[in-house]
Scaffold this motif. Structure first.
Motif, short mmCIF file in Angstrom:
data_model
loop_
_atom_site.label_atom_id
_atom_site.label_comp_id
_atom_site.label_asym_id
_atom_site.label_seq_id
_atom_site.Cartn_x
_atom_site.Cartn_y
_atom_site.Cartn_z
N ASP A 1 40.72 44.26 41.18
CA ASP A 1 41.63 44.54 39.93
C ASP A 1 40.92 44.66 38.71
OD1 ASP A 1 43.79 44.97 41.70
OD2 ASP A 1 44.71 42.96 41.30
N LEU A 2 40.03 43.87 38.41
CA LEU A 2 39.43 43.73 37.07
C LEU A 2 38.49 45.08 36.95
CD1 LEU A 2 38.44 42.51 34.22
CD2 LEU A 2 36.74 41.48 35.70
N GLU A 3 37.96 45.50 38.07
CA GLU A 3 36.82 46.49 37.83
C GLU A 3 37.84 47.82 37.61
OE1 GLU A 3 33.34 48.38 40.68
OE2 GLU A 3 34.78 47.11 41.58
N LEU B 1 46.38 43.77 32.33
CA LEU B 1 45.41 42.94 32.76
C LEU B 1 44.47 42.81 31.80
CD1 LEU B 1 44.14 41.00 34.56
CD2 LEU B 1 43.20 42.67 35.92
N ILE B 2 44.03 44.05 31.05
CA ILE B 2 42.96 43.97 30.14
C ILE B 2 43.39 43.35 28.73
CG2 ILE B 2 41.44 45.18 28.47
CD1 ILE B 2 40.12 45.17 31.45
N VAL B 3 44.88 43.72 28.60
CA VAL B 3 45.28 43.07 27.43
C VAL B 3 45.50 41.56 27.33
CG1 VAL B 3 47.26 43.08 25.91
CG2 VAL B 3 46.51 45.08 26.62
N GLU B 4 45.93 41.00 28.77
CA GLU B 4 46.13 39.56 28.89
C GLU B 4 44.79 38.83 28.59
OE1 GLU B 4 48.47 37.70 29.00
OE2 GLU B 4 50.07 39.04 29.32
N ILE B 5 43.53 39.34 29.42
CA ILE B 5 42.28 38.86 29.17
C ILE B 5 41.81 38.62 27.88
CG2 ILE B 5 39.86 38.92 29.84
CD1 ILE B 5 40.48 40.47 32.38
N HIS B 6 41.78 39.65 26.93
CA HIS B 6 41.61 39.78 25.68
C HIS B 6 42.53 38.62 24.90
CE1 HIS B 6 39.46 43.41 26.57
NE2 HIS B 6 38.59 43.21 25.55
N LYS C 1 52.00 56.11 42.86
CA LYS C 1 52.06 55.05 41.82
C LYS C 1 51.86 53.50 42.25
CE LYS C 1 54.86 58.13 38.87
NZ LYS C 1 55.88 58.12 37.86
N ASP C 2 52.15 53.41 43.46
CA ASP C 2 52.22 51.89 44.20
C ASP C 2 51.05 51.66 44.97
OD1 ASP C 2 53.28 53.65 45.91
OD2 ASP C 2 54.90 52.33 46.31
N PHE D 1 46.55 46.81 39.56
CA PHE D 1 46.34 46.05 38.37
C PHE D 1 47.45 46.20 37.25
CE2 PHE D 1 44.04 49.89 37.92
CZ PHE D 1 44.33 50.24 36.64
N LEU D 2 47.93 47.36 37.50
CA LEU D 2 49.12 48.05 36.37
C LEU D 2 50.12 46.80 36.55
CD1 LEU D 2 48.84 51.80 36.84
CD2 LEU D 2 47.73 50.48 34.91
N ASP D 3 50.45 46.21 37.69
CA ASP D 3 51.70 45.66 37.94
C ASP D 3 51.49 44.09 37.80
OD1 ASP D 3 53.23 47.65 38.89
OD2 ASP D 3 52.42 47.33 40.82
N TYR D 4 50.15 43.85 37.19
CA TYR D 4 49.61 42.21 36.73
C TYR D 4 50.40 41.70 35.75
CZ TYR D 4 47.00 38.61 35.16
OH TYR D 4 46.58 37.01 34.77
#
Length: 641
Positions: free
Chosen positions: A310-312, A323-328, A612-613, A619-622
């Motif tokens: 998911d991160l990749e 996911l990227i926003v939450e990590i930052h 879409k699913d 990762f879009l649904d994280y």
């Protein structure tokens, strides 16, 4: 030059007709060159044997390299002999046939009695002891007098006088016996008779012609006669014979020195590692480092787990995603709480202490400006315009890596690490204590069983044979049942040991490589990821193994004759069950995801719409389930907007 079994040793000359481009083997500390690997190995093993003697100090039972170091240190100490004594000492050493001990005693006695030019001592001047130096010896025998120079504190001559022997005062010996012994060994080329090095003899005017009695053979020692009779070649032959009798190579040795042998077991051919990463190969290390940090300290960061895939996928996505926003934002909040350099930058810009979905890119720009890295500057305007997704994938990972480095340096994380280390030490102590108690109980049980057996053996002899047989059968049955049926106590001990091991594993946050192979490639296994990663020696290339069969082939390809591959194989075999189970589990999950993607594609093709699913966009649904409640509700509101 070190002595081999207390005899002179001769280095080999370079091979003839040596091509500058030819690959050869060189001994590091002797610079000897070999074309044949086996000859090189034999010579190296000879140097590693403890049969060498330091020529200067006389220390024995050394390796060749240890003897070289000993000679260097002893030579430095031998140079401390006063300069004015060097010439007279060499005069007494040249062509002497005495043993080393007798020669040292003779020279030491002469130095105590005789006076030489340049010798520093004391003499009476105006009724007081004053420092002086002998400048010249006048006359000889009983009429000897000495011209001395009176010296000041800087040892400079300020005036001269002529004194008799009785007027001179020597307060201490000019040199000790140990110093003389080192100097004699250092300054001579052979010891029977003692012959001074030609360079020293020329420098100090020492005669190099042997005395007449020695030329006639009267004073020549047996060893010197043997050398004159041509036994030097015999010595070389004996040395070659000793090399041929060198013991076999003791493995393991350096992996690059291991050569295939006829008796070697057949090694498997190693499978090439997969390299189908979505991020650049040079950035895989940053990807793994960021992901492993977030997984290890997720509770501290208030960041719920996510998979490496998911991160990749999220980092390669061309748009901002949850996911990227939450990590930052999690890392920014963590740095703000620490009130360090980043917090000061935000205060100067009058930023709020809470990072939101709409403002996180502004905080990211502030961090990029603070780090002042050359790679970040060209991308700063892109992020400021709101196009974070267009930034190069490698740069995105560099930013996250620097963010993680800053988080590691915070006080909160250091305190957490100290807490985890304390817990690890307590668990290790509990494990050791449980093992000690278990060992004591086993010892007591063994003693009890032995005592019971002895009691049955010492039973009265008047017991009837039938009863004795029945009792023996009952005892044997009881012992067998006790061995076959584990007690509740043993089950409890097993549970306790496994519980302690699981707790130690859960508390572990440090990931270290399992080992290195022959070419220094490092192997990594992360307990939350079902792949075995391979990192090149220069860290620029990465790969991975994903199946149990590939793991088996890798283990079978490692040569235990090499130091690195032996250690790596031991680690892979130690954690084999854990690694193989993780590989199989991941393979099942990947198979299920592939089936799911195929189903999604078939369904979307029927309705003429893009899927879409699928798992590749999961990762879009994280959703960060560990975010504080107030922030989580605000996130849902912002997402709805």
């Amino acid at each position: 030059m070190p002595l081999f079994k207390r005899t002179p040793f001769f280095l080999l000359d370079p091979p003839k007709n040596l091509d500058p481009k030819e690959k050869v083997f060189e001994v590091r500390f002797t610079k000897e060159i070999f074309r044949d690997y086996q000859e090189y190995l034999n010579r190296l093993n000879l140097y590693r044997r403890r049969v060498w003697t330091c020529k200067v100090s006389g220390k024995s039972n050394l390796t060749y390299e240890e003897a070289l170091v000993s000679e260097q240190r002893a030579a430095e100490k031998a140079q401390q002999l006063p300069r004015e004594l060097i010439s007279p000492v060499l005069q007494m050493v040249q062509y002497s046939t005495l043993s080393l001990t007798d020669l040292v005693n003779k020279i030491y006695g002469r130095l105590q009695e005789d006076l030489f030019e340049g010798l520093e001592l004391h003499a009476k001047k105006d009724g007081l002891d004053a420092a002086c130096k002998i400048l010249k010896v006048i006359g000889s025998g009983n009429t000897t007098s000495y011209e001395v120079g009176w010296t000041d504190q800087d040892n400079a001559v300020i005036s001269t006088s002529v004194l008799r022997d009785d007027d001179l005062i020597r307060k201490k010996a000019p040199s000790g016996r140990n110093m003389l012994k080192l100097f004699i060994r250092e300054s001579t080329s052979q010891n029977s008779p003692w012959i001074v090095h030609a360079s020293l003899a020329k420098k100090y005017g020492i005669p190099t012609e042997p005395p007449e009695d020695m030329m006639n053979g009267e004073g020549l020692s047996k060893m010197r006669k043997r050398l004159e009779n041509g036994t030097l070649e015999d010595a070389r032959k004996r040395l070659k014979k000793d090399e041929e009798q060198v013991v076999p190579v003791k493995y393991p040795i350096d992996d690059l020195l291991v050569k295939p042998a006829a008796d070697d077991p057949v090694l498997s051919k190693r499978c090439p590692a997969y390299t189908d990463f979505k991020v650049p190969l040079y950035s895989v290390g940053d990807l793994l480092m960021v992901w492993d940090f977030c997984m290890s300290f997720g509770r501290l960061l208030c960041l719920s787990p996510f998979s490496l895939s998911d991160l990749e996928n999220a980092i390669c996505h061309k748009e901002s995603n949850g996911l990227i926003v939450e990590i930052h934002t999690a890392l920014f909040h963590f740095l703000i709480k620490d009130e360090g350099d980043y917090f000061s930058v935000l205060q100067n810009k009058k930023r709020k202490s809470k990072v939101s979905l709409l403002t996180w890119k502004e905080y990211l720009c502030d961090f990029m400006e603070m780090t002042s890295k050359d790679d970040f500057s060209p991308n700063l305007s892109t992020v400021r315009r709101g196009h974070y997704g267009l930034v190069d994938t490698g740069v995105k990972l560099q930013i996250l890596r620097v963010l993680v480095d800053e988080a590691i340096a915070t006080t909160a994380l250091k305190e957490k690490l100290e807490e985890l280390i304390g817990q690890q030490q307590a668990l290790a102590a509990a494990k050791r204590e449980a093992a000690r108690k278990n060992k004591e109980e086993q010892k007591l049980n063994m003693e009890g069983a032995t005592e019971k057996e002895m009691n049955h053996t010492d039973a009265p002899s008047n017991i009837e044979d039938g009863n004795e047989s029945v009792n023996g059968q009952l005892v044997a049955k009881e012992v067998k049942e006790r061995e076959n049926a584990p007690s509740k106590n043993e089950d409890g001990k097993l549970y306790l040991r496994r519980h302690l091991e699981k707790e130690m594993l859960d508390q572990s946050v440090r990931t270290s490589p399992l080992g290195k192979d022959r070419l220094y490639n490092r192997y990594w296994f992360f307990r939350r990821e079902g792949r075995l990663f391979v990192e090149s020696a220069d860290s620029k290339e990465w790969g991975y193994y994903s199946t149990k069969e590939e793991l088996d082939v890798l283990i079978g390809s490692l040569n235990i004759k090499g130091i690195r591959e032996r250690a790596l194989k031991q680690q892979l075999e130690k954690f084999y069950d854990k690694i193989s189970n993780a590989l199989e589990k991941r393979m099942k999950e990947v198979t299920q995801k592939m089936l799911l993607e195929e189903a999604v594609l078939r369904r979307s093709s029927r309705v003429h719409a893009q899927p879409k699913d699928g798992p590749s966009v999961s990762f879009l649904d994280y959703v960060n389930a560990w975010k504080p409640i107030s922030k989580r509700n605000r996130w849902k509101e912002n997402r709805a907007v």
